[in-house]
Write an enzyme that holds these catalytic residues in place. Structure first.
Site, PDB file in Angstrom:
ATOM      1  N   CYS A 252      41.244 -32.960  87.448  1.00  0.00           N
ATOM      2  CA  CYS A 252      39.773 -33.617  87.080  1.00  0.00           C
ATOM      3  C   CYS A 252      39.394 -33.815  88.335  1.00  0.00           C
ATOM      4  O   CYS A 252      39.901 -34.802  88.995  1.00  0.00           O
ATOM      5  CB  CYS A 252      39.957 -34.849  86.005  1.00  0.00           C
ATOM      6  SG  CYS A 252      40.084 -33.985  84.142  1.00  0.00           S
ATOM      7  N   PRO A 253      37.961 -34.581  88.935  1.00  0.00           N
ATOM      8  CA  PRO A 253      37.443 -33.859  88.037  1.00  0.00           C
ATOM      9  C   PRO A 253      36.220 -32.273  88.688  1.00  0.00           C
ATOM     10  O   PRO A 253      35.755 -32.226  87.931  1.00  0.00           O
ATOM     11  CB  PRO A 253      35.701 -35.201  88.929  1.00  0.00           C
ATOM     12  CG  PRO A 253      36.445 -34.976  89.974  1.00  0.00           C
ATOM     13  CD  PRO A 253      37.592 -35.204  90.084  1.00  0.00           C
TER      14      PRO A 253
END
Ligand code: SF4
Lengths: 74, 345
Positions: free
Chosen positions: A12-13
Site C-alpha cells: 500500500c498504497p
C-alpha cells in the site's frame, strides 16, 4: 464488463494507485476484481472506494491472497 | 460560481484543519497525497504483525473520509528521486530534503490544479512549525519556486502572510483564516476541538522515513556499497523491512523480524538468494548482493542465530537460488557475541 487488477506483492498504497489509474478506463456498473497480498488493502481499497463513490461488493481472503470485488460508481 | 481548491493531505492534523477551514467557507475541496516510496503511511503497519489490534489504515484516506472529500493518491516515485538525490536547498537533520520536497509537491499540485480546472492550492503549513521547511522566509520560496505563486494559500498561517489571490478576490475571507505560528500545537488542538475533530493521527517526527536516522544510515550504506547514488523502489521498500546486516562489502543480509515480514520478503525470492530455517522455526532472509559459497555458509549461521534453534548444536536451513533450485545446509548457529556490532545497519 468484468476486469481484473493484479496487485500481488505491491505494498500500500500502490494497489490503490493501480485501481485509481485503471478505473478511469471503466464504465459505471463494471466490476473489478483486485488481487493483492498486502493486508492493508482490505482497509485502504474500501476507504478509497467510499470517498470516490464506488461500491465494494465482497472481500475474500484465502491464505495470503486478498480478493476485493468493486463495482464502478458514476 | 463555486470555487475549487486542491489540498495537500499528509494524514496529519494540520492539513485536516486547513481543509476544514476552507470547506467551512463553501469551497469545493479535493485532496492530493503523494507516494514517494519513503512515506511512513500504511505499509510498515501492513508488513509487520505488531499492533494487530490497531486498524491498518491509511491516514490520508481516513482524513479525506472524515472531511467528506475525494483523495487522489499520486505515484511520484520516479520523479522524486531527483529531489532526494540532488536537493537544491540541501538536507535537514537526516536525508530529508524538506524544502525541495515541499516545492516539488506544490508544483505537482499546481499542475493538477491547472489540468482539473481548480482555482487554488491549500496546505497545512504553519510558520515556524518545522525548523527548515516551514519558516517565514521559506513560505515565499515555496510559492515562487513551485510556480503556484499567489494561488498557494496556507489557511493556518494566512493572516501572517501577504494576502493571496483567493483572499484578494474574496473567494475566501481572510478574517476567518488563522495566525498560527511556532512549534506549539495548542492552537491546532483548540481549533480541532472547535471543529469537533476528536481523533487524528499524531505525526511522529515527520511524514517520511528520510527523517529517520537509522533509515538514513541504511540508505547511505546502500549507496556506498551499490556503487552509485541511486535507487529503485524495491531498494527503498526493502530498507523498511527486517534487520539488515552487512558481513561483507559484497552482500548484506535482510532478516525478517516476524511472519508479516517473512511473507513480504517471500515475494522477492526470484530476485535474491533466500535462506529459511527448516529444522527449527525461524525467519526468512534474503541475501542482497554477490555471495560466495563461504558467504552463504556464514549467512546461514547468522540466520540460524535468529531462529528458535539459536541454542541448538546445529540448525538445518534451506537455501533457494533465484532460479528456484534449492539445497539444504546444516550449520552451527552464531552466538550473539560473535556478530560484530558494525555488521548491524
Ligand atoms: S518529512 Fe519527508 S515528506 Fe515531509 S517534507 Fe520532509 S522530505 Fe518531504
Amino acid at each position: 464488463m468484468k476486469h481484473t487488477i493484479d496487485a500481488r506483492n505491491l505494498l500500500c498504497p500502490m494497489p490503490v494507485i493501480r485501481l485509481q489509474t485503471q478505473i478511469g478506463d471503466y464504465q459505471a456498473g463494471d466490476t473489478i476484481e483486485i488481487i493483492s497480498t498486502d493486508p492493508g488493502t482490505q482497509y485502504d481499497i474500501p476507504a478509497w472506494c467510499r470517498v470516490h463513490g464506488h461500491k465494494v461488493l465482497d472481500i475474500q481472503q484465502k491464505e495470503n491472497e486478498i480478493r476485493i470485488f468493486v463495482e464502478v460508481g458514476q | 460560481m463555486q470555487r475549487k481548491a486542491v489540498a495537500l493531505i499528509s494524514g496529519g492534523l494540520d492539513s485536516m484543519l486547513a481543509v476544514k477551514a476552507i470547506l467551512e467557507q463553501g469551497i469545493h475541496v479535493e485532496g492530493l497525497n503523494f507516494f514517494t516510496g519513503f512515506c511512513v503511511e500504511g505499509h510498515t503497519q501492513a508488513i509487520r504483525n505488531q499492533n494487530k489490534s490497531k486498524p491498518k489504515r491509511n491516514n490520508a484516506l481516513w482524513v479525506a473520509e472524515q472531511l467528506g472529500i475525494k483523495l487522489h493518491i499520486i505515484d511520484v516515485v520516479q520523479e522524486y528521486k531527483n529531489i532526494v538525490l540532488n536537493p537544491k536547498h540541501g538536507y535537514g537533520a537526516n536525508m530529508n530534503p524538506c524544502l525541495d520536497c515541499k516545492i516539488f509537491m506544490v508544483q505537482k499540485a499546481d499542475a493538477w490544479r491547472k489540468a482539473n480546472d481548480f482555482d487554488f492550492i491549500i496546505t497545512g503549513e504553519v510558520i515556524g512549525q518545522r525548523p527548515k521547511s516551514q519558516r517565514k522566509q521559506t513560505m515565499p520560496v515555496i510559492s515562487q519556486e513551485s510556480g503556484a505563486q499567489d494561488r498557494l494559500l496556507r489557511p493556518l498561517s494566512a493572516q501572517l502572510l501577504p494576502p493571496t489571490l483567493p483572499e484578494r478576490e474574496g473567494w475566501v475571507m481572510r478574517d476567518k483564516l488563522f495566525d498560527f505560528s511556532g512549534r506549539s500545537r495548542k492552537p491546532q488542538m483548540s481549533l480541532a476541538e472547535k471543529f469537533n475533530i476528536d481523533e487524528y493521527a499524531q505525526p511522529a517526527g515527520g511524514c517520511c522515513f528520510l527523517t529517520d536516522k537509522n533509515y538514513t544510515e541504511k540508505l547511505k550504506d546502500l549507496w556506498s556499497n551499490g556503487g552509485k547514488r541511486d535507487y529503485e523502489l524495491d531498494d527503498i521498500m526493502l530498507l523498511k523491512v527486517g534487520r539488515h546486516l552487512r558481513p561483507s562489502d559484497s552482500y548484506k543480509l535482510i532478516i525478517s523480524r516476524d511472519e508479516g515480514e517473512s511473507n513480504y520478503l517471500r515475494g522477492y525470492r526470484k530476485q535474491f538468494i533466500s535462506i529459511e530455517p527448516k529444522s527449527h522455526p525461524g525467519p526468512l532472509s534474503l541475501i542482497d548482493g554477490e555471495a560466495s559459497a563461504q558467504d552463504i555458509h556464514l549467512a546461514a549461521s547468522i540466520v540460524a542465530r535468529y531462529s528458535q534453534g539459536r541454542d541448538a548444536t546445529d540448525v538445518t536451513l534451506a537455501v533457494h537460488s533465484k532460479d528456484g533450485a534449492q539445497f539444504d545446509l546444516t550449520v552451527q548457529p552464531m552466538t550473539a557475541n560473535n556478530i560484530p556490532q558494525e555488521w548491524l545497519l
